[in-house]
Design an enzyme around this catalytic site. Structure first.
Site: not given
Ligand code: ACO
Length: 356
Positions: A126, A266, A296
């Site tokens: 990520c 994020h 996500n």
């Protein structure tokens, strides 16, 4: 009269400025209500524990991460009037490459007509998009590239076990990208920190399919090609590292929370985002949040935030980008925004939530 050394303006260094942003999410949606039919979960649990309401899923035989990335990059080139032959370098941050090799970056270049340039993938889960921004900015600052495309893209649905309620509610598919160009305006990528700790592997990884455990009938039968995440352990590290990296960037650039216009975190969990903002002393109305509609999207979360919030961004805005992911990896990038987003070219209303 000649300027004295004291009054002469200092030469402003050439920085990599983000001069455009674009994105792509596939049209098919997967809602919390649909997931509640597939596994033992509920809209209430997912909303309360993660902030996610729905996510986009790429459907279609033979379509991989490169498909969404190419859609985003095509739009970026179109909206900026950039010809494929003007691009000097393309970096793709992805955790779900189309194949082990060639790189997804190579495939994207071919799909959008960019030829004979350097292109490569960055794998940092990520945090990959911020790792890639950090790398790309150095090609610009040292004068070896003038137009660099950085794309973050993931088809997370390809590595998610839709019988595992602990992970299947979290992830979605999509792509986002930015154009980086040299600027002596004083705006651009001001600072970046990239960090990792491979001891975190045990808590978040995909067991099979690599050289340590190649794919076999047994690995498939044992469902080892899916994301394995120990959510609570990852959550703890994510909160600590996001706070640490944003704190470090703020300290070494003499920034207080009230001096930052936008936190761009994020998007893994709304509670991690809120905790990071609180520790930075930032109100939530200065925090970019897209998790409710995209989930996500791993490497695409931060560029998709920039794309969604582009109309609100103004030249000179201070942005702090922060990420945490598998590895463990974490990163922070301090950017001063280079243009008024409200004046950015539009693609005739196309490009948002669908094909360009
Ligand atoms: N629906 C209902 N109940 C659920 C669900 C679900 N979808 N998922 C888990 N539960 C249950 C668990 O089984 C557990 O039940 P139990 O108490 O009876 O054992 C209970 O809910 C609590 O489980 P936790 O895992 O402790 O839940 P938590 O509040 O920690 O939320 C989550 C889980 C959302 C995964 C959270 O831990 C999280 O966000 N972790 C960090 C994710 C992250 O930042 N990842 C990094 C980026 S991803 C990447 O790099 C690829």
């Amino acid at each position: 009269m000649a300027e004295s050394l004291e009054t002469k303006p200092l030469t402003i260094p050439v920085r990599a400025a983000i001069t455009a942003v674009h994105g792509y999410v596939p049209p098919d949606l997967l809602t919390n209500a649909e997931l509640a039919v597939m596994v033992d979960t509920s809209d209430a649990w997912i909303t309360e524990r993660t902030g996610i309401k729905e996510r986009h899923i790429l459907k279609g035989e033979g379509l991989g991460t490169s498909h969404m990335a190419a859609e985003a990059v095509r739009g970026l080139l179109q909206k900026t009037g950039t010809k494929p032959e003007e691009v000097d370098l393309l970096i793709c941050a992805t955790t779900t490459p189309d194949m082990q090799f060639p790189s997804t970056a190579n495939l994207i270049c071919d799909m959008v007509g960019i030829r004979d340039i350097g292109s490569f993938d960055v794998q940092a889960a990520c945090s990959g998009f911020l790792y890639s921004l950090s790398v790309a900015s150095q090609f610009i600052a040292n004068g070896t590239a003038r137009k660099v495309v950085v794309v973050g893209a993931d088809k997370m649905s390809s590595i998610i076990d839709y019988t595992d309620r602990a992970t299947c509610v979290l992830f979605g598919d999509g792509a986002g990208c930015v154009l980086l160009e040299p600027s002596d305006s004083g705006y651009g990528i001001m600072d970046s920190i990239i960090r990792s700790d491979g001891a975190g592997m045990i808590h978040l990884h995909q067991k099979a399919g690599g050289s340590r455990m190649p794919a076999s009938a047994e690995t498939v039968a044992n469902r080892l090609h899916y994301v394995h995440q120990e959510g609570a352990a990852v959550y703890k590290y994510a909160i600590a590292r996001m706070a640490e990296v944003t704190g470090q960037i703020m300290a070494r650039n003499n920034l207080r929370g009230d001096m930052i216009d936008w936190l761009v975190p994020h998007q893994a969990n709304k509670r991690i985002i809120e905790s990071t903002a609180e520790r930075m002393g930032m109100p939530m109305d200065k925090v970019m949040v897209t998790i409710h509609k995209y989930g996500n999207v791993t490497n695409a979360t931060i560029p998709l935030c920039l794309w969604d919030y582009e109309p609100q961004l103004k030249a000179g805005n201070r942005l702090l980008l922060a990420a945490f992911g598998g590895g463990f990896t974490w990163a922070g990038v301090y950017v001063t925004w280079a243009y008024d987003g409200a004046k950015a070219p539009k693609l005739n209303g196309k490009g948002k939530n669908g094909k360009i």
